[in-house]
Scaffold this active site. Structure first.
Site, PDB file in Angstrom:
ATOM      1  N   GLU A  36     -76.565   6.226 147.123  1.00  0.00           N
ATOM      2  CA  GLU A  36     -75.459   6.760 147.377  1.00  0.00           C
ATOM      3  C   GLU A  36     -75.294   8.078 147.771  1.00  0.00           C
ATOM      4  OE1 GLU A  36     -71.164   5.158 145.824  1.00  0.00           O
ATOM      5  OE2 GLU A  36     -71.756   6.954 144.604  1.00  0.00           O
TER       6      GLU A  36
ATOM      7  N   ASP B 256     -61.896   1.274 142.366  1.00  0.00           N
ATOM      8  CA  ASP B 256     -62.268   0.998 140.590  1.00  0.00           C
ATOM      9  C   ASP B 256     -61.328   0.841 139.755  1.00  0.00           C
ATOM     10  OD1 ASP B 256     -63.542   1.573 137.957  1.00  0.00           O
ATOM     11  OD2 ASP B 256     -65.419   2.346 139.742  1.00  0.00           O
TER      12      ASP B 256
HETATM   13  C1  UD2 Z   1     -72.697   3.027 142.194  1.00  0.00           C
HETATM   14  C2  UD2 Z   1     -72.432   2.396 143.594  1.00  0.00           C
HETATM   15  C3  UD2 Z   1     -73.585   1.684 144.111  1.00  0.00           C
HETATM   16  C4  UD2 Z   1     -74.784   2.347 143.646  1.00  0.00           C
HETATM   17  C5  UD2 Z   1     -74.920   2.936 142.468  1.00  0.00           C
HETATM   18  C6  UD2 Z   1     -76.216   3.751 142.240  1.00  0.00           C
HETATM   19  C7  UD2 Z   1     -69.984   2.408 143.972  1.00  0.00           C
HETATM   20  C8  UD2 Z   1     -68.534   1.823 143.753  1.00  0.00           C
HETATM   21  N1  UD2 Z   1     -71.049   1.719 143.603  1.00  0.00           N
HETATM   22  O1  UD2 Z   1     -72.254   1.781 141.527  1.00  0.00           O
HETATM   23  O2  UD2 Z   1     -73.293   1.006 145.355  1.00  0.00           O
HETATM   24  O3  UD2 Z   1     -74.725   3.133 144.769  1.00  0.00           O
HETATM   25  O4  UD2 Z   1     -73.795   3.575 142.213  1.00  0.00           O
HETATM   26  O5  UD2 Z   1     -76.089   4.636 141.395  1.00  0.00           O
HETATM   27  O6  UD2 Z   1     -70.162   3.471 144.339  1.00  0.00           O
HETATM   28  N2  UD2 Z   1     -77.837  -4.388 141.260  1.00  0.00           N
HETATM   29  C9  UD2 Z   1     -78.586  -5.747 140.558  1.00  0.00           C
HETATM   30  N3  UD2 Z   1     -79.212  -5.678 139.700  1.00  0.00           N
HETATM   31  C10 UD2 Z   1     -79.261  -4.482 138.771  1.00  0.00           C
HETATM   32  C11 UD2 Z   1     -78.464  -3.149 139.074  1.00  0.00           C
HETATM   33  C12 UD2 Z   1     -77.856  -3.400 140.264  1.00  0.00           C
HETATM   34  O7  UD2 Z   1     -78.305  -6.666 141.355  1.00  0.00           O
HETATM   35  O8  UD2 Z   1     -79.553  -4.642 137.272  1.00  0.00           O
HETATM   36  C13 UD2 Z   1     -77.148  -4.392 142.401  1.00  0.00           C
HETATM   37  C14 UD2 Z   1     -75.932  -5.076 142.501  1.00  0.00           C
HETATM   38  O9  UD2 Z   1     -75.793  -5.579 143.750  1.00  0.00           O
HETATM   39  C15 UD2 Z   1     -74.824  -4.035 142.036  1.00  0.00           C
HETATM   40  C16 UD2 Z   1     -75.463  -2.874 142.969  1.00  0.00           C
HETATM   41  O10 UD2 Z   1     -76.959  -3.135 142.608  1.00  0.00           O
HETATM   42  O11 UD2 Z   1     -73.683  -4.385 142.775  1.00  0.00           O
HETATM   43  C17 UD2 Z   1     -75.185  -1.458 142.433  1.00  0.00           C
HETATM   44  O12 UD2 Z   1     -75.455  -1.360 141.153  1.00  0.00           O
HETATM   45  P1  UD2 Z   1     -74.056  -1.133 140.127  1.00  0.00           P
HETATM   46  O13 UD2 Z   1     -73.152  -1.731 140.634  1.00  0.00           O
HETATM   47  O14 UD2 Z   1     -74.632  -0.860 138.681  1.00  0.00           O
HETATM   48  O15 UD2 Z   1     -74.140   0.511 140.399  1.00  0.00           O
HETATM   49  P2  UD2 Z   1     -72.762   1.290 139.887  1.00  0.00           P
HETATM   50  O16 UD2 Z   1     -71.659   0.517 139.547  1.00  0.00           O
HETATM   51  O17 UD2 Z   1     -72.988   2.626 139.331  1.00  0.00           O
END
Ligand code: UD2
Length: 345
Positions: free
Chosen positions: A296, A319
């Site tokens: 990101e 969110d």
């Molecule tokens: C943020 C970002 C995300 C990514 C991440 C990195 C937003 C809303 N989302 O979300 O796009 O940049 O930060 O720090 O800004 N995934 C898997 N298995 C796993 C982990 C991740 O399939 O064990 C994939 C899945 O598609 C998930 C995506 O990677 O939707 C991003 O991971 P997240 O949703 O856990 O990351 P998040 O919520 O911190």
């Protein structure tokens, strides 16, 4: 001798001269700079790419409220970036007109999404809601990357929607799963998607759609403004500021903070974006640094210096943890609440 015979004789004579002396060479001045073009990085032959700037053909007669220059549809939000890219908000566009235009183009949109390890649990909610609300009535190819293809629930999709399940390896760190998405997307564009789709969007899997997300999202380079940081001054946004990282944005710079959960555009622009961002990730790895918000952070740097041609307002990624202000009239897509510690390990 008639004219045709004369022509034939001239042609034979010229062929003889060229055969003997070679093709005349028009020499370039030697001081001309040679333009180095790295074909791998910048060019893709895109047989499917549709140029939306080429005029749409004649629309059917339609009845809709007249637009007036002195009566803006929204006065409470920013509708245009300083570089004149539209910011998409509810109430600012007429979906019937857009649909009529895009049906003529028969555009195919690809969606790349990843469900690795425990994130397979989000597939059903994502696909079920996307089938109903994402580009309804338009052709969409969902490309679902997973390390557990056998766990993908069988679902009946609308006739214009197709699901492709693509096996992918998992990584022990969730950050690597998230960051490597950029690399996987760019290599699939190169090998396959450039022949299959016109536009491509990357979406997190842990989201659900609640309202229509239509062709108003389609443009050359599209970023979504984060629901966490849309009112913050640039210096308190979550940009990577450490100059050692390739994702660094110098203090005093920054437009909006973009969420990596939803971005896209034409296949060639998404190729350039994902290739450049993953190059940054790789260089950071070699230098022993990881950007604050992983890919990101790299996305934010890229979109600062390659301005998006269209921006999606926080309606397009809201969110769930935040209470919704009046300006966000519609929650089109929202994160699914998750226990981060449990789901990532
Ligand atoms: C943020 C970002 C995300 C990514 C991440 C990195 C937003 C809303 N989302 O979300 O796009 O940049 O930060 O720090 O800004 N995934 C898997 N298995 C796993 C982990 C991740 O399939 O064990 C994939 C899945 O598609 C998930 C995506 O990677 O939707 C991003 O991971 P997240 O949703 O856990 O990351 P998040 O919520 O911190």
């Amino acid at each position: 001798m008639d004219i045709r015979k004369e022509h034939i004789l001239v042609v034979i004579l010229m062929a003889g001269i060229i055969g003997f002396f070679g093709i005349p060479h028009i020499s370039q001045p030697s001081c001309q700079p040679v333009r180095q073009v790295d074909l791998d990085e910048t060019f893709l032959v895109l047989p499917r790419e549709t140029d939306l700037n080429v005029t749409f053909s004649v629309l059917p007669r339609m009845s809709y409220p007249q637009p007036f220059l002195d009566k803006p549809r929204r006065t409470d939000v920013l509708l245009m970036s300083p570089w004149l890219a539209p910011i998409v908000w509810e109430g600012t566009f007429n979906r019937d007109i857009l649909n009529a235009q895009y049906r003529q183009k028969n555009v195919i949109v690809g969606v790349a999404t990843f469900a690795v390890k425990k994130y397979v649990r989000f597939i059903e909610g994502f696909l079920g809601s996307a089938n109903k609300f994402f580009l309804s009535g338009h052709r969409v190819n969902f490309y679902l990357f997973t390390d557990h293809p056998e766990k993908v629930p069988s679902m009946k999709l609308a006739p214009e929607k197709r699901l492709f399940i693509i096996p992918v390896q998992n990584y022990s760190r969730w950050q690597d799963i998230s960051m490597n998405r950029m690399d996987i997307i760019s290599s699939h564009i190169r090998s396959r998607w450039r022949y299959e789709v016109d536009y491509l969007y990357s979406m997190d899997i842990d989201v659900q759609m609640f309202e229509h997300i239509g062709v108003e999202i389609i443009d050359t380079l599209v970023g979504t403004i984060s629901s966490w940081q849309y009112t913050k001054p640039r210096d308190s946004n979550s940009y990577e500021r450490r100059p050692e990282s390739r994702a660094a944005i110098p203090s005093g710079e920054g437009d909006f903070y973009y969420a990596a959960s939803f971005y896209g555009g034409s296949v060639s622009e998404v190729y350039r974006l994902t290739t450049a961002c993953f190059k940054g990730v790789t260089e950071d790895r070699a230098n022993g640094i990881e950007a604050k918000w992983h890919e990101e952070s790299h996305l934010n740097k890229y979109l600062l210096y390659h301005k998006p041609t269209r921006l999606l307002s926080p309606e397009y990624y809201w969110d769930e943890e935040l209470s919704r202000p009046r300006i966000v009239r519609v929650k089109r897509l929202s994160s699914v609440r998750k226990d981060l510690k449990e789901v990532r390990f």
